[in-house]
Design an enzyme around this catalytic site. Structure first.
Site, PDB file in Angstrom:
ATOM      1  N   CYS A  95       0.799  -1.194   0.167  1.00  0.00           N
ATOM      2  CA  CYS A  95      -0.125  -0.076   0.097  1.00  0.00           C
ATOM      3  C   CYS A  95       0.746   1.324  -0.021  1.00  0.00           C
ATOM      4  O   CYS A  95       2.257   1.432   0.451  1.00  0.00           O
ATOM      5  CB  CYS A  95      -0.882   0.034   1.251  1.00  0.00           C
ATOM      6  SG  CYS A  95      -0.218   0.388   2.687  1.00  0.00           S
ATOM      7  N   GLU A  96       0.254   2.265  -0.482  1.00  0.00           N
ATOM      8  CA  GLU A  96       1.114   3.477  -0.646  1.00  0.00           C
ATOM      9  C   GLU A  96       1.140   4.468   0.435  1.00  0.00           C
ATOM     10  O   GLU A  96       2.037   4.998   0.752  1.00  0.00           O
ATOM     11  CB  GLU A  96       0.626   4.586  -1.786  1.00  0.00           C
ATOM     12  CG  GLU A  96      -0.632   5.049  -1.570  1.00  0.00           C
ATOM     13  CD  GLU A  96      -1.287   5.771  -2.972  1.00  0.00           C
ATOM     14  OE1 GLU A  96      -0.943   5.613  -4.053  1.00  0.00           O
ATOM     15  OE2 GLU A  96      -2.150   6.519  -2.582  1.00  0.00           O
ATOM     16  N   HIS A  97       0.346   3.995   1.380  1.00  0.00           N
ATOM     17  CA  HIS A  97       0.444   4.833   2.650  1.00  0.00           C
ATOM     18  C   HIS A  97       1.482   4.292   3.603  1.00  0.00           C
ATOM     19  O   HIS A  97       2.009   5.264   4.368  1.00  0.00           O
ATOM     20  CB  HIS A  97      -0.891   4.844   3.515  1.00  0.00           C
ATOM     21  CG  HIS A  97      -2.099   5.140   2.523  1.00  0.00           C
ATOM     22  ND1 HIS A  97      -3.276   4.728   2.366  1.00  0.00           N
ATOM     23  CD2 HIS A  97      -2.121   6.281   1.773  1.00  0.00           C
ATOM     24  CE1 HIS A  97      -4.067   5.385   1.690  1.00  0.00           C
ATOM     25  NE2 HIS A  97      -3.315   6.384   1.353  1.00  0.00           N
ATOM     26  N   HIS A  98       1.638   2.838   3.764  1.00  0.00           N
ATOM     27  CA  HIS A  98       2.619   2.495   4.709  1.00  0.00           C
ATOM     28  C   HIS A  98       3.691   1.535   4.088  1.00  0.00           C
ATOM     29  O   HIS A  98       4.531   1.103   5.076  1.00  0.00           O
ATOM     30  CB  HIS A  98       1.693   1.356   5.834  1.00  0.00           C
ATOM     31  CG  HIS A  98       0.641   2.279   6.479  1.00  0.00           C
ATOM     32  ND1 HIS A  98      -0.756   2.333   5.938  1.00  0.00           N
ATOM     33  CD2 HIS A  98       0.391   2.994   7.520  1.00  0.00           C
ATOM     34  CE1 HIS A  98      -1.415   2.972   6.830  1.00  0.00           C
ATOM     35  NE2 HIS A  98      -0.703   3.429   7.820  1.00  0.00           N
ATOM     36  N   GLN A 136      -5.976   0.220  -3.363  1.00  0.00           N
ATOM     37  CA  GLN A 136      -6.425  -1.088  -3.904  1.00  0.00           C
ATOM     38  C   GLN A 136      -7.482  -0.522  -5.242  1.00  0.00           C
ATOM     39  O   GLN A 136      -7.612  -1.225  -5.939  1.00  0.00           O
ATOM     40  CB  GLN A 136      -7.108  -2.006  -3.177  1.00  0.00           C
ATOM     41  CG  GLN A 136      -7.676  -3.333  -3.678  1.00  0.00           C
ATOM     42  CD  GLN A 136      -8.402  -4.124  -2.745  1.00  0.00           C
ATOM     43  OE1 GLN A 136      -7.807  -4.463  -1.571  1.00  0.00           O
ATOM     44  NE2 GLN A 136      -9.385  -4.720  -2.885  1.00  0.00           N
ATOM     45  N   HIS A 164      -4.973  -6.234   3.934  1.00  0.00           N
ATOM     46  CA  HIS A 164      -4.169  -5.129   4.022  1.00  0.00           C
ATOM     47  C   HIS A 164      -3.338  -5.279   5.255  1.00  0.00           C
ATOM     48  O   HIS A 164      -4.008  -5.114   6.613  1.00  0.00           O
ATOM     49  CB  HIS A 164      -4.641  -3.630   3.742  1.00  0.00           C
ATOM     50  CG  HIS A 164      -5.269  -3.313   2.575  1.00  0.00           C
ATOM     51  ND1 HIS A 164      -4.891  -2.369   1.932  1.00  0.00           N
ATOM     52  CD2 HIS A 164      -6.055  -4.147   1.854  1.00  0.00           C
ATOM     53  CE1 HIS A 164      -5.489  -2.407   0.550  1.00  0.00           C
ATOM     54  NE2 HIS A 164      -6.283  -3.185   0.608  1.00  0.00           N
ATOM     55  N   CYS A 166      -1.412  -3.388   6.915  1.00  0.00           N
ATOM     56  CA  CYS A 166      -1.392  -2.282   7.609  1.00  0.00           C
ATOM     57  C   CYS A 166      -2.757  -2.209   8.562  1.00  0.00           C
ATOM     58  O   CYS A 166      -3.020  -1.244   9.472  1.00  0.00           O
ATOM     59  CB  CYS A 166      -1.322  -1.056   6.743  1.00  0.00           C
ATOM     60  SG  CYS A 166      -2.668  -0.782   5.636  1.00  0.00           S
TER      61      CYS A 166
HETATM   62  N1  LIG Z   1      -9.180   3.274   0.550  1.00  0.00           N
HETATM   63  C1  LIG Z   1      -7.986   2.731   0.885  1.00  0.00           C
HETATM   64  N2  LIG Z   1      -7.567   2.751   1.933  1.00  0.00           N
HETATM   65  C2  LIG Z   1      -6.307   2.289   2.504  1.00  0.00           C
HETATM   66  C3  LIG Z   1      -5.504   1.442   1.322  1.00  0.00           C
HETATM   67  N3  LIG Z   1      -4.551   0.818   1.816  1.00  0.00           N
HETATM   68  C4  LIG Z   1      -4.415   1.343   3.213  1.00  0.00           C
HETATM   69  N4  LIG Z   1      -5.588   2.265   3.378  1.00  0.00           N
HETATM   70  C5  LIG Z   1      -5.769   3.234   4.699  1.00  0.00           C
HETATM   71  O1  LIG Z   1      -5.222   4.254   4.361  1.00  0.00           O
HETATM   72  C6  LIG Z   1      -5.552   5.049   5.398  1.00  0.00           C
HETATM   73  C7  LIG Z   1      -4.220   5.995   5.774  1.00  0.00           C
HETATM   74  O2  LIG Z   1      -4.957   6.622   6.971  1.00  0.00           O
HETATM   75  P1  LIG Z   1      -4.055   7.679   8.100  1.00  0.00           P
HETATM   76  O3  LIG Z   1      -4.801   8.144   8.953  1.00  0.00           O
HETATM   77  O4  LIG Z   1      -3.210   8.752   7.221  1.00  0.00           O
HETATM   78  O5  LIG Z   1      -2.877   6.678   8.398  1.00  0.00           O
HETATM   79  P2  LIG Z   1      -2.609   5.863   9.841  1.00  0.00           P
HETATM   80  O6  LIG Z   1      -2.633   7.038  10.856  1.00  0.00           O
HETATM   81  O7  LIG Z   1      -1.607   4.965   9.674  1.00  0.00           O
HETATM   82  O8  LIG Z   1      -4.250   5.318   9.988  1.00  0.00           O
HETATM   83  P3  LIG Z   1      -4.267   3.970  10.649  1.00  0.00           P
HETATM   84  O9  LIG Z   1      -4.109   2.707   9.569  1.00  0.00           O
HETATM   85  O10 LIG Z   1      -5.990   4.050  11.064  1.00  0.00           O
HETATM   86  O11 LIG Z   1      -3.636   4.100  11.922  1.00  0.00           O
HETATM   87  C8  LIG Z   1      -5.778   3.969   6.606  1.00  0.00           C
HETATM   88  O12 LIG Z   1      -7.190   4.232   6.940  1.00  0.00           O
HETATM   89  C9  LIG Z   1      -5.621   2.718   5.837  1.00  0.00           C
HETATM   90  O13 LIG Z   1      -6.436   1.528   6.274  1.00  0.00           O
HETATM   91  C10 LIG Z   1      -6.412   1.153   0.251  1.00  0.00           C
HETATM   92  O14 LIG Z   1      -6.050   0.258  -0.636  1.00  0.00           O
HETATM   93  N5  LIG Z   1      -7.464   1.902  -0.210  1.00  0.00           N
HETATM   94 ZN   LIG Z   2      -1.469   0.586   4.360  1.00  0.00          ZN
END
Ligand SMILES: Nc1nc2c(ncn2[C@@H]2O[C@H](COP(=O)(O)OP(=O)(O)OP(=O)(O)O)[C@@H](O)[C@H]2O)c(=O)[nH]1
Ligand SMILES: [Zn+2]
Length: 210
Positions: A95-98, A136, A164, A166
């Site tokens: 995932c691009e976030h983590h 995704q 996921h 994460c």
């Molecule tokens: N819509 C979507 N969300 C994703 C995907 N992969 C990861 N996420 C979400 O991206 C979000 C990033 O949220 P942030 O609040 O910026 O990050 P964070 O503080 O690490 O959030 P938490 O995971 O809730 O602890 C999280 O809610 C993840 O679950 C994806 O493929 N699609």
């Molecule tokens: Zn993630």
């Protein structure tokens, strides 16, 4: 009415200049130090190089133009005009976030418009987009849009179901939860019966033939 995306998502990522390997290894070394360990101890000394090699695999999708993968098609398929389904393709992404794994499966169907493509190319297409950073929803759309744009079929359907890490191993920690994303184009969007037929196909138990 058949609707297609107007153009492919721009391939802004292809051919971007990249930092050299030593700089990336140094970044990994910094993370080890930041975590609280000694990057020079025996067990960790080769870790930065290993991590970079592993990431090369995880992100190798940036080296391939997805449209080119599908460029070689077979014209004139006699009278085969029903859906072609590739189901239960294992999908491994990040995932691009983590930058944490997304593990699941992808299902693809298209309704050919005389042109068909080698089935392995569809699996390669999934691989190219999976081995990039994205969410995704985007992954699902990119796979479907590329098939629609390059093959110009009567319709495309893509379903991705994935867990996921994460969400399962950190943060909210909800093991067992999966995310399902779907993109329907052309006849799959317009025809609810066809869509149901496809969804039944991918839900049916599958047998391992080989
Ligand atoms: N819509 C979507 N969300 C994703 C995907 N992969 C990861 N996420 C979400 O991206 C979000 C990033 O949220 P942030 O609040 O910026 O990050 P964070 O503080 O690490 O959030 P938490 O995971 O809730 O602890 C999280 O809610 C993840 O679950 C994806 O493929 N699609
Ligand atoms: Zn993630």
């Amino acid at each position: 009415m058949t609707r297609f995306p107007a153009t492919l998502p721009q391939e802004k990522t292809l051919g971007r200049p990249r930092p050299d390997r030593a700089a990336v290894e140094a970044a990994v070394r910094l993370i080890i130090e930041w975590a609280g360990d000694d990057p020079d101890r025996e067990g960790l000394i080769d870790t930065p190089a290993r991590v970079v090699r592993a990431y090369e695999e995880f992100f190798e999708g940036y080296n391939t133009d997805p449209a080119e993968l599908l460029a070689r098609t077979f014209e004139e398929t006699d009278d085969y005009d029903d859906m072609i389904v590739l189901r239960n393709m294992r999908l491994e992404s990040h995932c691009e976030h983590h930058i944490v794994p997304i593990i699941g499966k992808a299902h693809i169907a298209y309704l050919p418009n005389r042109r068909v493509v080698g089935i392995s190319k569809l699996a390669r297409l999934v691989e190219v987009y999976a081995k990039r950073l994205q969410i995704q929803e985007t992954l699902t759309s990119q796979i479907a849009n590329t098939i629609a744009e390059v093959l110009r079929p009567r319709g495309v359907a893509v379903v991705v179901e994935a867990a996921h890490m994460c969400m399962t191993t950190r943060g909210i920690r909800k093991p067992g939860v999966t995310m399902v994303t779907r993109r329907f184009i052309g006849e799959f969007k317009d025809d609810a019966d066809l869509r149901r037929d496809f969804l039944a196909q991918i839900a049916a138990p599958s047998e391992r033939f080989g």
